[in-house]
Design a protein around this motif. Structure first.
Motif, PDB file in Angstrom:
ATOM      1  N   UNK A 125       1.926 -17.773 -15.634  1.00 30.64           N
ATOM      2  CA  UNK A 125       0.849 -18.648 -16.146  1.00 30.64           C
ATOM      3  C   UNK A 125      -0.277 -17.748 -16.762  1.00 30.64           C
ATOM      4  N   UNK A 126      -0.515 -16.913 -15.849  1.00 34.07           N
ATOM      5  CA  UNK A 126      -1.500 -15.908 -16.514  1.00 34.07           C
ATOM      6  C   UNK A 126      -1.065 -15.271 -17.679  1.00 34.07           C
ATOM      7  N   UNK A 127       0.257 -14.591 -17.657  1.00 31.11           N
ATOM      8  CA  UNK A 127       0.614 -13.919 -18.758  1.00 31.11           C
ATOM      9  C   UNK A 127       0.765 -14.839 -19.990  1.00 31.11           C
ATOM     10  N   UNK A 128       1.352 -15.998 -19.678  1.00 30.12           N
ATOM     11  CA  UNK A 128       1.329 -17.038 -20.884  1.00 30.12           C
ATOM     12  C   UNK A 128       0.163 -17.136 -21.649  1.00 30.12           C
ATOM     13  N   UNK A 129      -0.872 -17.148 -20.945  1.00 25.52           N
ATOM     14  CA  UNK A 129      -2.296 -17.365 -21.620  1.00 25.52           C
ATOM     15  C   UNK A 129      -2.781 -16.062 -22.234  1.00 25.52           C
ATOM     16  N   UNK A 130      -2.449 -14.835 -21.223  1.00 22.74           N
ATOM     17  CA  UNK A 130      -3.216 -13.503 -22.081  1.00 22.74           C
ATOM     18  C   UNK A 130      -1.876 -12.406 -21.939  1.00 22.74           C
ATOM     19  N   UNK A 131      -0.888 -12.592 -22.742  1.00 21.50           N
ATOM     20  CA  UNK A 131       0.356 -11.582 -22.468  1.00 21.50           C
ATOM     21  C   UNK A 131      -0.107 -10.086 -22.831  1.00 21.50           C
ATOM     22  N   UNK A 132      -1.185  -9.680 -23.334  1.00 25.76           N
ATOM     23  CA  UNK A 132      -1.699  -8.495 -23.350  1.00 25.76           C
ATOM     24  C   UNK A 132      -1.804  -7.924 -21.706  1.00 25.76           C
ATOM     25  N   UNK A 133      -2.156  -8.704 -21.064  1.00 23.73           N
ATOM     26  CA  UNK A 133      -2.204  -8.320 -19.511  1.00 23.73           C
ATOM     27  C   UNK A 133      -1.139  -8.268 -18.575  1.00 23.73           C
ATOM     28  N   UNK A 134       0.123  -8.441 -19.133  1.00 21.92           N
ATOM     29  CA  UNK A 134       1.188  -8.550 -18.773  1.00 21.92           C
ATOM     30  C   UNK A 134       1.462  -7.504 -17.350  1.00 21.92           C
ATOM     31  N   UNK A 135       1.208  -6.059 -17.569  1.00 19.15           N
ATOM     32  CA  UNK A 135       1.585  -5.042 -16.944  1.00 19.15           C
ATOM     33  C   UNK A 135       0.369  -5.308 -15.586  1.00 19.15           C
ATOM     34  N   UNK A 136      -0.784  -5.560 -15.820  1.00 20.17           N
ATOM     35  CA  UNK A 136      -1.692  -5.787 -14.659  1.00 20.17           C
ATOM     36  C   UNK A 136      -1.235  -7.003 -13.793  1.00 20.17           C
ATOM     37  N   UNK A 137      -0.970  -7.882 -14.464  1.00 25.63           N
ATOM     38  CA  UNK A 137      -0.572  -9.268 -13.762  1.00 25.63           C
ATOM     39  C   UNK A 137       0.778  -9.043 -12.932  1.00 25.63           C
ATOM     40  N   UNK A 138       1.730  -8.186 -13.407  1.00 29.68           N
ATOM     41  CA  UNK A 138       2.933  -8.085 -12.718  1.00 29.68           C
ATOM     42  C   UNK A 138       2.716  -7.223 -11.554  1.00 29.68           C
ATOM     43  N   UNK A 139       2.009  -5.971 -11.880  1.00 26.59           N
ATOM     44  CA  UNK A 139       1.775  -5.111 -10.845  1.00 26.59           C
ATOM     45  C   UNK A 139       0.992  -5.776  -9.566  1.00 26.59           C
ATOM     46  N   UNK A 140       0.178  -6.828  -9.889  1.00 28.85           N
ATOM     47  CA  UNK A 140      -0.629  -7.604  -8.645  1.00 28.85           C
ATOM     48  C   UNK A 140       0.177  -8.546  -8.220  1.00 28.85           C
ATOM     49  N   UNK A 141       1.036  -9.129  -9.171  1.00 31.53           N
ATOM     50  CA  UNK A 141       1.960 -10.210  -8.284  1.00 31.53           C
ATOM     51  C   UNK A 141       3.256  -9.493  -7.442  1.00 31.53           C
ATOM     52  N   UNK A 142       3.658  -8.076  -7.764  1.00 36.83           N
ATOM     53  CA  UNK A 142       4.442  -7.575  -6.915  1.00 36.83           C
ATOM     54  C   UNK A 142       3.929  -6.984  -5.601  1.00 36.83           C
TER      55      UNK A 142
END
Length: 169
Positions: A125-142
């Motif tokens: 959901x977060x990456x869908x809203x702000x795709x440029x933050x994918x790296x940070x979001x994935x790192x936090x998710x993992x």
């Protein structure tokens, strides 16, 4: 009807334990479904830029959420095809109960899987809203999913101890 032998008792309880262990598969199903739903929602809300990143995050997160189901599958297969308890002599009730306990222990895998799927869904959901933050979001998710997995690992350890290190037999 044949006599109830110790081996038959252990095998019967192992079959029940294996079935109980697979109840943990509910967790990955719920978690992965949540992640898929959130990724779909993200793609729908940001079709132009969110589709590919949200889908990638969802798939990665859902794969991690599956680990609890895999742990349960391993324990169930051990009980059905390579149960070390069957070859032991002695306290058949204790050994049979150990097999049931191993299966019941794996039900704990439902929690981590649901939590990991929830994290994956929110990440998608977060990456869908702000795709440029994918790296940070994935790192936090993992990182969050790794912490959530500890309960499933504890359940796996207890199940394996019940199957392989039964001191009562």
């Amino acid at each position: 009807m044949d006599e109830l032998t110790g081996k038959a008792l252990i095998l019967g309880m192992s079959a029940i334990g294996a079935g109980l262990a697979m109840i943990a598969g509910i967790g990955p199903g719920v978690g992965q479904g949540f992640a898929a739903g959130k990724a779909t929602e993200a793609v729908g809300n940001n079709r132009e830029h969110g589709g590919k990143p949200a889908t990638l995050v969802m798939l990665l997160g859902a794969a991690v959420a599956e680990t609890s189901g895999i742990f349960s599958l391993v324990v169930a297969i051990v009980m059905l095809f390579a149960n070390p308890l069957v070859t032991r002599e002695g306290a058949f009730i204790v050994l049979g109960a150990s097999a049931l306990g191993a299966g019941l222990a794996m039900i704990a895998g439902m929690g981590p899987a649901i939590g990991q799927g929830y994290a994956a869904g929110k990440a998608a959901e977060a990456v869908g809203k702000r795709p440029k933050l994918q790296s940070s979001v994935v790192r936090t998710m993992l990182l969050g999913q790794a912490v959530a997995q500890t309960t499933g690992i504890y359940a796996l350890i207890i199940a394996l101890i019940l199957l392989f290190v039964n001191v009562w037999a």
